[in-house]
Design a protein around this motif. Structure first.
Motif, PDB file in Angstrom:
ATOM      1  N   GLU A  97       0.815  -1.213   0.000  1.00  0.00           N
ATOM      2  CA  GLU A  97       0.000   0.000   0.000  1.00  0.00           C
ATOM      3  C   GLU A  97       0.848   1.262   0.000  1.00  0.00           C
ATOM      4  O   GLU A  97       0.355   2.342  -0.300  1.00  0.00           O
ATOM      5  CB  GLU A  97      -0.866   0.053   1.266  1.00  0.00           C
ATOM      6  CG  GLU A  97      -1.827  -1.075   1.407  1.00  0.00           C
ATOM      7  CD  GLU A  97      -2.644  -0.954   2.672  1.00  0.00           C
ATOM      8  OE1 GLU A  97      -3.814  -0.614   2.588  1.00  0.00           O
ATOM      9  OE2 GLU A  97      -2.082  -1.210   3.762  1.00  0.00           O
TER      10      GLU A  97
ATOM     11  N   ASP B  86      -5.100   2.599  -0.902  1.00  0.00           N
ATOM     12  CA  ASP B  86      -4.043   3.395  -0.273  1.00  0.00           C
ATOM     13  C   ASP B  86      -2.859   3.585  -1.216  1.00  0.00           C
ATOM     14  O   ASP B  86      -2.242   4.650  -1.225  1.00  0.00           O
ATOM     15  CB  ASP B  86      -3.585   2.736   1.037  1.00  0.00           C
ATOM     16  CG  ASP B  86      -4.475   3.153   2.201  1.00  0.00           C
ATOM     17  OD1 ASP B  86      -4.766   4.366   2.297  1.00  0.00           O
ATOM     18  OD2 ASP B  86      -4.888   2.293   2.979  1.00  0.00           O
TER      19      ASP B  86
ATOM     20  N   ARG C 215      -7.564   9.979  -0.371  1.00  0.00           N
ATOM     21  CA  ARG C 215      -8.632   9.131  -0.920  1.00  0.00           C
ATOM     22  C   ARG C 215     -10.011   9.538  -0.423  1.00  0.00           C
ATOM     23  O   ARG C 215     -11.020   9.180  -1.017  1.00  0.00           O
ATOM     24  CB  ARG C 215      -8.365   7.651  -0.592  1.00  0.00           C
ATOM     25  CG  ARG C 215      -8.425   7.346   0.884  1.00  0.00           C
ATOM     26  CD  ARG C 215      -7.885   5.966   1.198  1.00  0.00           C
ATOM     27  NE  ARG C 215      -8.940   4.977   1.365  1.00  0.00           N
ATOM     28  CZ  ARG C 215      -8.725   3.732   1.780  1.00  0.00           C
ATOM     29  NH1 ARG C 215      -7.489   3.306   2.022  1.00  0.00           N
ATOM     30  NH2 ARG C 215      -9.711   2.893   1.920  1.00  0.00           N
TER      31      ARG C 215
HETATM   32 MG    MG Z   1      -5.518   0.335   2.953  1.00  0.00          MG
END
Ligand code: MG
Ligand code: PEP
Length: 754
Positions: A610, A634, A644
């Motif tokens: 991530e 992510d 996000r």
């Molecule tokens: Mg995540």
């Protein structure tokens, strides 16, 4: 009226009250009202315009303009000065109205001799339903007290208009564009599905049903009681948060306290009540003024403080009503919650049996509220910017989470079409259900593993019907978020054991606690952070507070005694973090092996990909892990530096861009080279077009929310993977900002169902 801010309006309100209480034709009473206002404000003109079908403002009553103009003079919302007041829902105070660029001359009114103009919107439930105007021959500047007084009178007029239904509501029902009319609003689909129900406002707004007080001293006492109730509750809030939060958040609550005791705010409320308003109307008046000031201020800090004041006004109103918060456990059936934004825990606060959909002014697809809603099968429309102005508590509405639309107060034709969409969706679901036991085998006979993302107990109930090959991501934090205190090892072990039982011989990947960022635990002390997504979260908390992580690993190991266990760590940014976390797991396995119950049969340990930094340590990492899984939500956030959860930036970049695809390709190639199983469990895996690209990049295991399984399986069944591979590998070197259109065209040309 300006000479005495208190007694002048009071006399007028008394007169208005007797007109309102009287009988007879509503238009005649409105005519009497404008006469009273004109003489009380020493204005030569007072006129009342009401909104009619097609966003038209029509002159309904006037003192001073030519009588023939009544019901003839019409202006569109936005046209002329009156239209401007309606369009912006704010007062206009001009000493020389004719010099204003918006001035629209209407010869039939005879208004050319009047220079100054003060117009205020007539509002009902947050919507403009008309405009009240006073005019004078001289170039007069109306004082702030006069503006406020006319706004107050407009509230009284609103009451008359609404109670007498002066504009036939059937007429308004046939047109679009007005806030009391049927409305179609658009937004983003954050969770798919269709729902019908009644609006419940997450933060209820003030609705004033009674404007003029019967008994001024009694009203003043009501207000004072509510104020002291509010002050006490803010003190309690401050003391409670004192134990839980850091100094920074304490400062914010201190500011709340300061406002709740602010003398000038309280005096304005008190003065408004002394003029003869009800306490509710007084709060509304002061709140409207705060909102107007907010619109004009660009400094984010001051805006924020004014919004605290706005919130305090809402709380004060609730104290008047004798309750402090909406009861989220006793909802009406078929509730559709409308909110500015909401955290995942707040969503879970609502009674799930009655909650049918959510509409947010903000929100993004990868925010946790959306993830949880998808797990629960609750449709969510986000970024529905106009909803807050258009909605009323209790409005009937349709939420179309297939096309990103919300219908407010729909007519029969819309309801019928919607019903047919519901039937159509049911047919599609039946088609997907028929795929349940089918393997996701492509046309060229390559098998794709379709796994499910889970985290709530309700997910387990759906597991069988989902037709998944396993659970590719079990978000353990969701269980922690729904509780009021930290679950003990035994409780955690019981849950993990249930998950393993349910999955039988299908694999389950448990991810350790991924809290922090936008996933807060009410009982975990967290510092207020400037950049929570980049802050103390996930494995960082786990390694800094090993007791928490150890307890969780112990529970997983215990639950999997004699069975297979897969554990995955979130947010690993450095190889050493993985080693540290793995060492904790190994200790727990050794401990269990020495005890009754024993260790799991096979343990696999992996990590999420991530954080981009770990990709540069893949060769080391891949020697130590049993598997990896890409968290594209992510990864996308950190790769492009786009929050996000922030709708203002999430659309700026596309994950189907050559740079992101190249990185995903690199990860896949490294894993293939090292012979380490890899999958993807971010949101992208559940979207047929993105999933098609991922398969082309070499991903053979996709983990997604339950509702995505049918559409993605259907895509795989219709695809020839070798062809996709060639096409996608060319896209990795393209210089286009997004390969979305090319991929769509490819799918169309090759009859791939996306
Ligand atoms: Mg995540
Ligand atoms: C991700 O980041 O893609 C992911 C799957 O984790 P979460 O959405 O829970 O942060």
């Amino acid at each position: 009226m300006s000479s005495s801010a208190v007694s002048g309006p009071r006399i007028l309100f008394r007169q208005l009250r007797s007109v309102m209480a009287g009988k007879g034709d509503a238009e005649l009473r409105l005519q009497t009202i404008v006469g009273l206002i004109a003489s009380n404000m020493i204005a030569e003109v007072c006129s009342c315009y009401l909104i009619r079908a097609g966003d038209m403002l029509e002159l309904f009553a006037t003192q001073g303009l030519k009588k023939d103009a009544v019901h003839h003079t019409r202006l569109r919302v936005g046209e002329g000065l009156v239209g401007d007041v309606a369009a912006h829902a704010r007062p206009l105070n001009l000493s020389d109205a004719q010099a204003h660029k918006q001035f629209a001359y209407r010869p039939e009114t005879g208004e050319e001799i009047y220079h100054s103009l003060l117009g205020v919107p007539i509002m009902r439930g947050g919507r403009v339903i008309g405009v009240l105007v006073v005019q004078n021959r001289t170039m007069r500047h109306y004082t702030d007290e006069e503006v406020e007084a006319l706004q107050t009178v407009a509230m009284v007029v609103a009451e008359l208009i609404s109670s007498e239904e002066m504009v036939n509501s059937n007429e308004l029902l046939d047109t679009a564009g007005n806030a009391t009319l049927p409305h179609r609003l658009t937004g983003r689909i954050l969770a798919e599905g269709l729902a019908t129900g009644y609006a419940v406002l997450h933060e209820p707004r003030i609705i004033v049903n009674r404007t003029i007080a019967e008994d001024v001293p009694a009203e003043s006492l009501r207000l004072r009681k509510a104020v002291s109730g509010l002050q006490e509750s803010v003190d309690v809030m401050l003391n409670t948060t004192d134990e839980m939060f850091s100094d920074e958040s304490k400062d914010i609550f201190e500011a709340y306290k300061m406002f709740a005791h602010d003398k000038s705010w309280l005096k304005r409320l008190e003065d408004a009540v002394l003029t003869g308003l009800t306490a509710e109307a007084a709060i509304k008046l002061v709140q409207d003024d705060t909102r107007n000031r907010m619109k004009q201020i660009s400094d984010p800090y001051i805006r924020e403080r004014l919004s605290d004041l706005d919130d305090l006004a809402n709380r004060l109103y609730l104290h008047l009503e004798g309750n402090t918060r909406i009861d989220r456990h006793h909802l009406p059936q078929n509730t559709i919650v409308v909110a500015q934004n909401m955290g995942a825990a707040e969503l879970l606060d609502y009674d799930q049996e009655h909650l049918k959909a959510v509409v947010l002014v903000e929100g993004t697809r990868s925010s946790h509220v959306a993830i949880v809603a998808r797990a629960l099968g609750i449709p969510v429309i986000g970024q529905c910017k106009e909803i807050s102005d258009a909605i009323e508590q209790g409005d009937f509405m349709l939420v179309d989470g297939e096309h990103g639309q919300v219908f407010l107060r729909p007519g029969d034709d819309v309801i019928q079409t919607f019903d047919s969409s519901v039937r159509h969706r049911a047919e599609k679901q039946a088609k997907y259900a028929a795929l349940r036991n089918k393997k996701a085998l492509s046309k060229d006979k390559q098998e794709i593993g379709i796994h499910m993302n889970a985290g709530l107990l309700i997910d387990l109930d759906h597991f069988e019907e989902a037709g998944a090959d396993g659970i590719g991501l079990f978000r353990t934090e969701l269980q922690f978020m729904v509780r009021s205190k930290l679950p003990k090892v035994d409780e955690q072990a019981e849950l993990y054991s249930k998950v393993l039982d349910k999955a039988g011989d299908r694999p389950v990947i448990f991810r350790t606690l991924d809290v922090g960022g936008d996933k807060a635990l009410p009982y975990l002390k967290m510092k207020e952070e400037e950049n929570p997504a980049l802050g103390w979260r996930a494995i960082r908390i786990g390694l800094d507070r090993p007791a928490l992580l150890k307890a969780q690993l112990r529970a997983m190991v215990r639950a999997a005694a004699g069975r297979n266990l897969s554990v995955m760590f979130p947010m690993i940014a450095e190889f050493s973090e993985f080693l540290e976390a793995k060492a904790l797991l190994n200790k727990e396995i050794e401990r269990a092996a020495r005890r009754e119950g024993g260790a799991p049969k096979v343990v696999k340990v992996g990590t999420m990909i991530e954080v981009p930094s770990i990709i540069w340590q893949m060769p080391h990492l891949l020697r130590e892990v049993d598997f990896v899984s890409v968290g594209s939500n992510d990864l996308m956030q950190f790769f492009y530096a786009v929050d996000r959860g922030n709708a203002m930036v999430t659309d700026r970049f596309d994950m189907l861009s050559s740079s992101f695809l190249s990185m995903l390709k690199y990860i896949a190639t490294e894993c293939q080279r090292a012979n380490v199983p890899f999958s993807i469990c971010g949101d992208a895996a559940g979207k047929p077009l993105e999933a098609m690209a991922l398969i082309g990049l070499g991903y053979r295991n996709l983990s997604m929310s339950m509702d995505a399984i049918g559409p993605v399986k259907e895509m795989v069944l219709s695809a020839d993977i070798e062809r996709i591979k060639d096409f996608v590998s060319k896209l990795c070197s393209s210089k286009e900002i997004s390969a979305r259109d090319q991929l769509r065209a490819f799918a169309k040309d090759h009859s791939i169902v996306i």
